[in-house]
Design an enzyme around this catalytic site. Structure first.
Site, PDB file in Angstrom:
ATOM      1  N   GLY A 239      42.603  24.416  73.880  1.00  0.00           N
ATOM      2  CA  GLY A 239      42.276  23.325  72.310  1.00  0.00           C
ATOM      3  C   GLY A 239      43.081  24.320  71.077  1.00  0.00           C
ATOM      4  O   GLY A 239      43.058  24.049  70.351  1.00  0.00           O
ATOM      5  N   GLU A 273      42.811  27.803  79.169  1.00  0.00           N
ATOM      6  CA  GLU A 273      43.004  26.441  79.129  1.00  0.00           C
ATOM      7  C   GLU A 273      43.593  25.652  78.824  1.00  0.00           C
ATOM      8  O   GLU A 273      43.717  24.821  78.736  1.00  0.00           O
ATOM      9  CB  GLU A 273      41.935  25.725  79.936  1.00  0.00           C
ATOM     10  CG  GLU A 273      40.716  26.384  80.994  1.00  0.00           C
ATOM     11  CD  GLU A 273      39.346  25.639  81.498  1.00  0.00           C
ATOM     12  OE1 GLU A 273      39.013  24.548  79.979  1.00  0.00           O
ATOM     13  OE2 GLU A 273      38.751  25.639  82.087  1.00  0.00           O
ATOM     14  N   PRO A 274      44.904  26.282  78.469  1.00  0.00           N
ATOM     15  CA  PRO A 274      46.233  25.531  77.668  1.00  0.00           C
ATOM     16  C   PRO A 274      46.752  24.708  77.933  1.00  0.00           C
ATOM     17  O   PRO A 274      47.147  24.560  79.105  1.00  0.00           O
ATOM     18  CB  PRO A 274      46.843  25.989  76.771  1.00  0.00           C
ATOM     19  CG  PRO A 274      46.997  27.437  78.334  1.00  0.00           C
ATOM     20  CD  PRO A 274      45.741  27.472  79.082  1.00  0.00           C
ATOM     21  N   GLY A 275      46.568  22.723  77.382  1.00  0.00           N
ATOM     22  CA  GLY A 275      47.073  22.274  77.876  1.00  0.00           C
ATOM     23  C   GLY A 275      47.976  21.881  76.645  1.00  0.00           C
ATOM     24  O   GLY A 275      49.508  22.210  76.572  1.00  0.00           O
ATOM     25  N   ARG A 276      48.107  21.603  75.274  1.00  0.00           N
ATOM     26  CA  ARG A 276      49.216  20.541  74.143  1.00  0.00           C
ATOM     27  C   ARG A 276      49.538  22.003  73.903  1.00  0.00           C
ATOM     28  O   ARG A 276      50.684  21.434  73.376  1.00  0.00           O
ATOM     29  CB  ARG A 276      47.702  20.467  73.476  1.00  0.00           C
ATOM     30  CG  ARG A 276      48.834  19.519  72.400  1.00  0.00           C
ATOM     31  CD  ARG A 276      47.410  20.098  70.618  1.00  0.00           C
ATOM     32  NE  ARG A 276      46.956  19.156  71.221  1.00  0.00           N
ATOM     33  CZ  ARG A 276      45.903  18.020  71.385  1.00  0.00           C
ATOM     34  NH1 ARG A 276      46.897  16.843  71.089  1.00  0.00           N
ATOM     35  NH2 ARG A 276      44.676  17.162  71.136  1.00  0.00           N
ATOM     36  N   ARG A 312      48.026   7.499  71.130  1.00  0.00           N
ATOM     37  CA  ARG A 312      47.069   8.745  70.086  1.00  0.00           C
ATOM     38  C   ARG A 312      47.462   7.822  68.866  1.00  0.00           C
ATOM     39  O   ARG A 312      46.373   7.742  68.332  1.00  0.00           O
ATOM     40  CB  ARG A 312      47.790  10.263  70.520  1.00  0.00           C
ATOM     41  CG  ARG A 312      47.947  10.929  71.558  1.00  0.00           C
ATOM     42  CD  ARG A 312      48.215  12.104  71.951  1.00  0.00           C
ATOM     43  NE  ARG A 312      47.103  12.805  70.802  1.00  0.00           N
ATOM     44  CZ  ARG A 312      47.204  13.152  69.791  1.00  0.00           C
ATOM     45  NH1 ARG A 312      48.692  13.045  68.773  1.00  0.00           N
ATOM     46  NH2 ARG A 312      46.321  13.933  69.160  1.00  0.00           N
ATOM     47  N   TYR A 316      43.364   7.898  67.550  1.00  0.00           N
ATOM     48  CA  TYR A 316      43.031   8.585  67.087  1.00  0.00           C
ATOM     49  C   TYR A 316      43.603   8.821  65.602  1.00  0.00           C
ATOM     50  O   TYR A 316      43.259   9.824  64.907  1.00  0.00           O
ATOM     51  CB  TYR A 316      43.339  10.153  67.740  1.00  0.00           C
ATOM     52  CG  TYR A 316      43.078  10.647  68.967  1.00  0.00           C
ATOM     53  CD1 TYR A 316      41.944  10.443  69.469  1.00  0.00           C
ATOM     54  CD2 TYR A 316      43.814  10.608  69.792  1.00  0.00           C
ATOM     55  CE1 TYR A 316      41.672  10.404  70.909  1.00  0.00           C
ATOM     56  CE2 TYR A 316      43.506  10.914  71.334  1.00  0.00           C
ATOM     57  CZ  TYR A 316      42.660  10.755  71.545  1.00  0.00           C
ATOM     58  OH  TYR A 316      41.830  10.868  72.569  1.00  0.00           O
ATOM     59  N   CYS A 342      50.102  -7.088  71.913  1.00  0.00           N
ATOM     60  CA  CYS A 342      49.040  -7.888  71.202  1.00  0.00           C
ATOM     61  C   CYS A 342      48.311  -7.585  70.283  1.00  0.00           C
ATOM     62  O   CYS A 342      47.222  -7.625  71.007  1.00  0.00           O
ATOM     63  CB  CYS A 342      49.216  -9.569  71.434  1.00  0.00           C
ATOM     64  SG  CYS A 342      50.862  -9.868  72.236  1.00  0.00           S
ATOM     65  N   GLU A 343      47.928  -6.498  69.324  1.00  0.00           N
ATOM     66  CA  GLU A 343      47.453  -6.156  68.556  1.00  0.00           C
ATOM     67  C   GLU A 343      47.392  -5.126  67.417  1.00  0.00           C
ATOM     68  O   GLU A 343      47.990  -4.304  67.757  1.00  0.00           O
ATOM     69  CB  GLU A 343      46.334  -4.595  69.148  1.00  0.00           C
ATOM     70  CG  GLU A 343      45.765  -5.281  70.914  1.00  0.00           C
ATOM     71  CD  GLU A 343      44.553  -4.619  70.995  1.00  0.00           C
ATOM     72  OE1 GLU A 343      43.698  -4.091  70.032  1.00  0.00           O
ATOM     73  OE2 GLU A 343      44.368  -4.466  72.428  1.00  0.00           O
TER      74      GLU A 343
HETATM   75  N1  LLP Z   1      40.169  22.504  78.913  1.00  0.00           N
HETATM   76  C1  LLP Z   1      38.969  21.812  79.200  1.00  0.00           C
HETATM   77  C2  LLP Z   1      37.892  21.651  79.326  1.00  0.00           C
HETATM   78  C3  LLP Z   1      39.866  20.678  78.067  1.00  0.00           C
HETATM   79  O1  LLP Z   1      38.395  18.812  78.476  1.00  0.00           O
HETATM   80  C4  LLP Z   1      40.385  20.389  77.880  1.00  0.00           C
HETATM   81  C5  LLP Z   1      40.347  18.679  76.768  1.00  0.00           C
HETATM   82  C6  LLP Z   1      41.470  21.075  77.628  1.00  0.00           C
HETATM   83  C7  LLP Z   1      41.424  22.651  78.593  1.00  0.00           C
HETATM   84  C8  LLP Z   1      42.836  21.362  76.933  1.00  0.00           C
HETATM   85  O2  LLP Z   1      42.730  21.121  75.404  1.00  0.00           O
HETATM   86  P1  LLP Z   1      43.917  21.609  75.291  1.00  0.00           P
HETATM   87  O3  LLP Z   1      44.799  22.927  74.762  1.00  0.00           O
HETATM   88  O4  LLP Z   1      45.008  20.851  75.535  1.00  0.00           O
HETATM   89  O5  LLP Z   1      43.787  21.391  74.134  1.00  0.00           O
HETATM   90  N2  LLP Z   1      43.806  13.185  74.300  1.00  0.00           N
HETATM   91  C9  LLP Z   1      43.611  14.097  73.392  1.00  0.00           C
HETATM   92  C10 LLP Z   1      42.800  15.078  73.611  1.00  0.00           C
HETATM   93  C11 LLP Z   1      41.726  15.607  74.696  1.00  0.00           C
HETATM   94  C12 LLP Z   1      41.446  16.959  75.142  1.00  0.00           C
HETATM   95  C13 LLP Z   1      40.552  16.675  76.381  1.00  0.00           C
HETATM   96  N3  LLP Z   1      40.044  18.170  76.707  1.00  0.00           N
HETATM   97  C14 LLP Z   1      43.724  14.331  72.260  1.00  0.00           C
HETATM   98  O6  LLP Z   1      45.080  13.055  72.572  1.00  0.00           O
HETATM   99  O7  LLP Z   1      44.638  14.402  71.452  1.00  0.00           O
END
Ligand code: LLP
Length: 418
Positions: A239, A273-276, A312, A316, A342-343
């Site tokens: 997050g 659990e970092p992603g972004r 995105r 969003y 086409c949108e």
């Molecule tokens: N853990 C869980 C259980 C999650 O559902 C998520 C993201 C993460 C970790 C990773 O979150 P992050 O660190 O990346 O914020 N598609 C959307 C974001 C959807 C996030 C879904 N869950 C966007 O493009 O902003």
């Protein structure tokens, strides 16, 4: 930190000229920086070193095998949500003991295969799911390790579509049911509840919502302890927000300064659990200008990448910085940067101040490494674009551009139409 910088007049990714990649692979494409990925991962590992967390990269944000391999090489585990993601993690040789499995809708096959692989734990999102895992584990003669994903009912101050930790959302188990499950865990003979999990949302730029959620969990843990219930792991989810425009997000160190004292107090093993945070600013999307259109009211820069490649902005209303890959002296104009789909919702940026570019000039859409390629589609029968990884002076196509044969491979016309 990110490694996309102008040297003289050209945008570089590390030591590779972005325009050279375009020459080699054509447009559009995604471009990732190895150095930036490693930098972001190690920033988290260092900031939280005191609790030595298992950093499970949220694969849903970027599932490119070479990105995953890069992160695994530097000690990352993976947060997965499907069979496909499990297969990818195993394929790059990830340590199963560093894999956690979330998702509100795990299927029987997914549960069985993850159990067989020996993952660290399932992040369980409902009572029926716990019962299902128990049943499958029993059938396989195994005990399934699980963490209960609790819904702390905390608002995350982010886009409505990506907030997850309130009772309006489908995620996690409410505190009352979690307590009941923990008390009655003996009922589930093939389950071992080893942890609690929270994930309150995404692109959260201040520590406050995280602190609120963690405080709630700690209170909850203390009340459990007084009832003699103990667990081993606390998974604090992902997050952490990044800079897209003018955000001033916490750094890994700020985040750690704010929450580490609480984490240490729990005495539990920590999973993150970092992603972004890791991959967002480690990737760009490169597209080229097809036309500059002026309808007398507004100007449009029509480019060859669209909402099917990067959804995105359309989905969003997300802001991504857009820059010309080669600095231009052309006069600055206000344009909507739009794709060929086409949108009306097919745009990458609106009312942007950009030089009056010409056909074939390149644009880079920044901060596109997270939830970029993974959310792309074949809408309008367009081939998915290649993903390229840069490391120092080298670059490699890590995923090829799809071909029309790829798109048609699985389609057949039934004989009753012939
Ligand atoms: N853990 C869980 C259980 C999650 O559902 C998520 C993201 C993460 C970790 C990773 O979150 P992050 O660190 O990346 O914020 N598609 C959307 C974001 C959807 C996030 C879904 N869950 C966007 O493009 O902003």
């Amino acid at each position: 930190m990110h490694d996309f910088k102008f040297k003289n007049k050209d945008l570089y990714c590390e030591n590779v000229k972005v325009s050279d990649v375009a020459k080699a692979v054509g447009t559009p494409f995604y471009l990732y920086s190895h150095n930036t990925l490693v930098d972001h991962l190690t920033k988290i590992q260092r900031a939280f070193a005191k609790v030595n967390p298992i950093v499970c990269f949220a694969m849903k944000s970027n599932g490119n095998l070479s990105v995953l391999k890069t992160l695994a090489n530097y000690g990352a585990g993976f947060d997965i949500v499907s069979m496909g993601e499990l297969k990818k993690a195993l394929l790059i040789g990830a340590d199963p003991k560093k894999i956690v499995f979330a998702s509100v809708g795990k299927t029987e096959d997914e549960i069985a295969i993850a159990l067989k692989a020996g993952i660290l734990f399932f992040n369980v999102e409902s009572v029926p799911e716990l019962e299902e895992i128990n049943r499958i584990a029993k059938k396989m003669g195994k005990v399934a390790p699980v963490a209960l994903r609790i819904n702390p009912d905390v608002a995350a101050a982010t886009h409505n579509f990506i907030t997850t930790g309130t009772l309006k959302n489908k995620f996690g188990i409410d505190l009352t049911s979690t307590r009941r499950l923990l008390k009655e865990q003996k009922k589930y003979k093939n389950i071992k509840i080893t942890g609690l999990h929270i994930h309150i949302g995404s692109q959260i730029v201040t520590a406050k919502p995280f602190i609120n959620a963690i405080k709630k969990v700690i209170e909850f843990l203390e009340s459990l302890r007084s009832e003699g219930i103990r667990i081993e792991y606390l998974d604090i989810g992902g997050g952490m927000g990044i800079i897209y425009k003018d955000e001033n997000p916490q750094t890994a160190q700020n985040y750690s300064d704010a929450i580490l004292p609480y984490l240490e107090k729990t005495g539990l093993k920590i999973v993150m659990e970092p992603g972004r945070f890791i991959v967002g600013n480690a990737g760009i999307f490169v597209t080229k200008v097809l036309y500059l259109k002026d309808n007398g009211f507004k100007k449009f820069l029509i480019v060859d990448g669209g909402m099917n490649d990067l959804i995105r902005p359309s989905l969003y209303d997300a802001y991504h910085e857009i820059v010309a890959v080669k600095a231009s002296k052309a006069k600055i104009i206000k344009v909507d940067v739009v794709g060929p789909i086409c949108e009306s919702g097919d745009f990458l940026g609106k009312a942007r101040e950009l030089p009056a570019l010409k056909k074939n000039d390149l644009l880079a859409v920044l901060s596109a490494g997270a939830y970029g390629f993974v959310m792309s589609s074949n809408y309008n029968v367009r081939c998915r674009v290649p993903e390229v990884l840069v490391k120092g002076k080298e670059f490699a196509v890590t995923k090829k551009r799809e071909t029309y044969d790829d798109l048609l491979r699985n389609e057949t016309i039934p004989t009753f139409l012939k």
